[in-house]
Structure formats: structure tokens, C-alpha cells
Motif scaffolding. Sequence first.
Motif, PDB file in Angstrom:
ATOM      1  N   SER A  40       1.290  -1.469   0.145  1.00  0.00           N
ATOM      2  CA  SER A  40       0.199  -0.121  -0.072  1.00  0.00           C
ATOM      3  C   SER A  40       1.071   1.625  -0.165  1.00  0.00           C
ATOM      4  O   SER A  40       2.416   1.432   0.829  1.00  0.00           O
ATOM      5  CB  SER A  40      -0.763  -0.378   1.254  1.00  0.00           C
ATOM      6  OG  SER A  40      -1.519  -1.557   1.510  1.00  0.00           O
ATOM      7  N   ASN A  41       0.611   2.061  -0.709  1.00  0.00           N
ATOM      8  CA  ASN A  41       1.454   3.181  -0.980  1.00  0.00           C
ATOM      9  C   ASN A  41       2.689   3.302  -1.693  1.00  0.00           C
ATOM     10  O   ASN A  41       3.252   4.626  -1.966  1.00  0.00           O
ATOM     11  CB  ASN A  41       1.340   4.069   0.614  1.00  0.00           C
ATOM     12  CG  ASN A  41       1.190   4.816   1.201  1.00  0.00           C
ATOM     13  OD1 ASN A  41       0.386   5.890   0.558  1.00  0.00           O
ATOM     14  ND2 ASN A  41       2.076   5.956   1.889  1.00  0.00           N
ATOM     15  N   VAL A  42       2.864   2.624  -2.206  1.00  0.00           N
ATOM     16  CA  VAL A  42       3.511   1.899  -2.782  1.00  0.00           C
ATOM     17  C   VAL A  42       3.916   3.470  -4.312  1.00  0.00           C
ATOM     18  O   VAL A  42       4.977   3.549  -5.304  1.00  0.00           O
ATOM     19  CB  VAL A  42       4.438   0.414  -3.540  1.00  0.00           C
ATOM     20  CG1 VAL A  42       3.098   0.496  -4.565  1.00  0.00           C
ATOM     21  CG2 VAL A  42       5.844   1.017  -3.848  1.00  0.00           C
ATOM     22  N   GLY A  43       3.107   3.421  -4.730  1.00  0.00           N
ATOM     23  CA  GLY A  43       2.400   4.140  -5.834  1.00  0.00           C
ATOM     24  C   GLY A  43       1.837   3.660  -7.459  1.00  0.00           C
ATOM     25  O   GLY A  43       2.057   4.068  -8.203  1.00  0.00           O
ATOM     26  N   LYS A  44       1.423   2.586  -6.609  1.00  0.00           N
ATOM     27  CA  LYS A  44       0.474   2.480  -7.816  1.00  0.00           C
ATOM     28  C   LYS A  44      -0.604   3.117  -8.662  1.00  0.00           C
ATOM     29  O   LYS A  44      -0.556   2.900  -9.969  1.00  0.00           O
ATOM     30  CB  LYS A  44       0.346   0.401  -7.246  1.00  0.00           C
ATOM     31  CG  LYS A  44      -0.303  -0.545  -7.917  1.00  0.00           C
ATOM     32  CD  LYS A  44      -0.743  -1.693  -7.724  1.00  0.00           C
ATOM     33  CE  LYS A  44      -1.231  -1.103  -6.545  1.00  0.00           C
ATOM     34  NZ  LYS A  44      -3.123  -0.924  -7.238  1.00  0.00           N
ATOM     35  N   SER A  45      -1.447   3.117  -7.919  1.00  0.00           N
ATOM     36  CA  SER A  45      -2.202   4.277  -8.370  1.00  0.00           C
ATOM     37  C   SER A  45      -1.270   5.168  -9.520  1.00  0.00           C
ATOM     38  O   SER A  45      -2.037   5.136 -10.911  1.00  0.00           O
ATOM     39  CB  SER A  45      -3.274   4.882  -7.748  1.00  0.00           C
ATOM     40  OG  SER A  45      -3.833   4.074  -6.640  1.00  0.00           O
ATOM     41  N   SER A  46      -0.506   6.117  -9.381  1.00  0.00           N
ATOM     42  CA  SER A  46       0.069   7.245  -9.097  1.00  0.00           C
ATOM     43  C   SER A  46       0.392   6.513 -10.753  1.00  0.00           C
ATOM     44  O   SER A  46       0.706   7.416 -11.962  1.00  0.00           O
ATOM     45  CB  SER A  46       0.558   7.409  -8.595  1.00  0.00           C
ATOM     46  OG  SER A  46       0.464   8.461  -7.503  1.00  0.00           O
ATOM     47  N   LEU A  47       1.486   5.059 -10.351  1.00  0.00           N
ATOM     48  CA  LEU A  47       1.707   4.719 -12.192  1.00  0.00           C
ATOM     49  C   LEU A  47       1.214   4.311 -13.224  1.00  0.00           C
ATOM     50  O   LEU A  47       1.426   4.749 -14.183  1.00  0.00           O
ATOM     51  CB  LEU A  47       2.423   3.787 -11.591  1.00  0.00           C
ATOM     52  CG  LEU A  47       3.749   2.362 -12.965  1.00  0.00           C
ATOM     53  CD1 LEU A  47       4.616   3.275 -12.443  1.00  0.00           C
ATOM     54  CD2 LEU A  47       3.944   0.676 -12.925  1.00  0.00           C
ATOM     55  N   ILE A  48       0.059   4.141 -12.412  1.00  0.00           N
ATOM     56  CA  ILE A  48      -0.821   2.974 -13.631  1.00  0.00           C
ATOM     57  C   ILE A  48      -1.861   4.358 -14.480  1.00  0.00           C
ATOM     58  O   ILE A  48      -1.979   4.472 -15.377  1.00  0.00           O
ATOM     59  CB  ILE A  48      -2.137   2.756 -12.932  1.00  0.00           C
ATOM     60  CG1 ILE A  48      -1.470   1.224 -12.427  1.00  0.00           C
ATOM     61  CG2 ILE A  48      -3.381   2.612 -13.955  1.00  0.00           C
ATOM     62  CD1 ILE A  48      -2.502   0.637 -11.440  1.00  0.00           C
ATOM     63  N   ASN A  49      -1.895   5.188 -13.766  1.00  0.00           N
ATOM     64  CA  ASN A  49      -2.792   7.226 -13.954  1.00  0.00           C
ATOM     65  C   ASN A  49      -0.985   7.244 -14.886  1.00  0.00           C
ATOM     66  O   ASN A  49      -1.919   7.616 -16.636  1.00  0.00           O
ATOM     67  CB  ASN A  49      -2.668   7.908 -12.961  1.00  0.00           C
ATOM     68  CG  ASN A  49      -4.042   7.306 -12.304  1.00  0.00           C
ATOM     69  OD1 ASN A  49      -4.643   6.116 -12.912  1.00  0.00           O
ATOM     70  ND2 ASN A  49      -4.357   7.963 -11.460  1.00  0.00           N
ATOM     71  N   MET A  50       0.109   7.436 -14.541  1.00  0.00           N
ATOM     72  CA  MET A  50       0.917   7.636 -15.742  1.00  0.00           C
ATOM     73  C   MET A  50       1.151   7.097 -16.772  1.00  0.00           C
ATOM     74  O   MET A  50       0.576   7.390 -17.514  1.00  0.00           O
ATOM     75  CB  MET A  50       2.177   7.736 -14.528  1.00  0.00           C
ATOM     76  CG  MET A  50       3.493   7.936 -15.922  1.00  0.00           C
ATOM     77  SD  MET A  50       5.129   7.664 -15.338  1.00  0.00           S
ATOM     78  CE  MET A  50       5.759   6.359 -15.506  1.00  0.00           C
ATOM     79  N   LEU A  51       0.981   5.618 -17.028  1.00  0.00           N
ATOM     80  CA  LEU A  51       1.194   4.360 -18.296  1.00  0.00           C
ATOM     81  C   LEU A  51       0.313   4.958 -18.447  1.00  0.00           C
ATOM     82  O   LEU A  51      -0.344   5.012 -20.317  1.00  0.00           O
ATOM     83  CB  LEU A  51       1.279   3.071 -17.282  1.00  0.00           C
ATOM     84  CG  LEU A  51       2.367   3.274 -16.767  1.00  0.00           C
ATOM     85  CD1 LEU A  51       2.285   1.663 -15.990  1.00  0.00           C
ATOM     86  CD2 LEU A  51       3.721   2.718 -17.789  1.00  0.00           C
TER      87      LEU A  51
END
Length: 205
Positions: free
Chosen positions: A34-45
Motif C-alpha cells: 500500500s502507498n507504493v505509488g501503484k495508482s499514480s503509476l497506472i495513471n501515468m502509464l
Amino acid sequence: MSIKINQAEFVISNTDVRLCPQPNMPEYAFIGRSNVGKSSLINMLTNNKKLAKISSKPGKTRLINHFLIDKSWYLVDLPGYGYAKVNHNARDQFQKFISRYMTTRENLTNVFVLVDSRHEPQGIDLDFMVWLGEHGIPFSIVFTKLDKLRKTQSERFITNYKREMLKMWEEMPPYFITSSVDGTGKEEIIQYIREINDTVDYSDY
Ligand code: GDP
């Protein structure tokens, strides 16, 4: 020509792998603490600021989220693991749920294990990768939030992480250095997925 995703559509969220979409395209799962930055990464990709909900309550979303990318592959957003506040029972349930998905999803092509570059190697991530290896599930590492480190720090971090991995593995798996803030690693990940997709035999599905 820039390498980018043109279309990302939400398909379905599930708690049960049996209800996931027909496994008729290659599938790439993203997972991490949790909080690793997964959502941000998916949104970036996906060039979409809202596709994966950023900072939905840690440990709360226990869903397998399918997104269809460029009508040719699935991106799967899995729940974050290792949230301290969930009790043992919830954690066991979570592990069962993830392991069922990982071991039965026949079109699962690669798992991207996200690792936060601000921390020392964490047992939970290392153990999870060992588990993937034991089950023959291909994976790569995505180091997140590299913008938080200076160049020398990030080099030291990667060297240290490799050293830790090589205690358990014969070689370092493929890995990506990323930042959702400045877009580092985005093209490399998309290119990597495309290259794998080019080798997938669709008649297998
Ligand atoms: P998730 O829980 O793994 O989905 O993580 P989120 O994407 O919600 O990110 C958790 C926190 O880390 C948020 O405050 C983000 O703004 C921050 N964050 C995520 N990715 C990056 C990054 O690449 N760089 C920096 N500096 N912060 C990031």
C-alpha cells in the motif's frame, strides 16, 4: 513517434477470479505494498489522471480491477499488500485471494511488482517475489518514486537492491526505474509490454 497508450477503459472489478473477463488477451498485473505509488503509476502509464483512484483507503480495496488497454491487453490493478492495520485473518484471506488469481489466471503474462525506492529492501516484497518464482509466474520489478532520490542515491539504492536480490536469485529480474511525477520509465514499461505482446500466440487463449 512517442510510445504511449492511446486508450484505457475500465472493464470490471471483482473479488473472484472466476468472474474476471474472458482470458482472451495478454494480461499484466500491478501489485505492491500500500502507498507504493501503484495508482499514480497506472495513471501515468495510461495518461489518465483518474483511472486508478489515488490513495483509496489502504487495505480497503480488495478488488481485481481490469482495464482494457488499446483493445489489445489487460492491465490489472491489484490491491496493495502489507498494510499493517489488517488483522491476520484478513491478511490470510487476502493472500488466498491473490494467490488464487495469480495461479489460476491463464492469460497472466507478467506481474509488475512495485517497490518503493525510499525504503531498504522489505521482506514482504522479497518473499512475494520468491513465491512468484516458486509458482513459475514471470515478474519484473518497478522501482517507484525515483524523483525523490538524487542520482548517486538512486544508484546506491539499485546496487543495494540488486545485491539483496542476488542472495536469492541467480540473476536480477527485469526492472524499471520510474517516477510518476516526471514520467521516468513510462516508455520503457509500455515498450516492454508491447514486445512481450508481439511474442504471445493468441491461439493459446
Ligand atoms: P498506491 O497506494 O500504491 O496506489 O499509491 P498512490 O499512487 O496513491 O501514491 C501514494 C503516495 O505517493 C501519494 O501521496 C502520491 O502522490 C505519492 N507518489 C506516488 N508516486 C510518486 C512518485 O513517482 N513520486 C513522488 N514524489 N511521489 C509519488
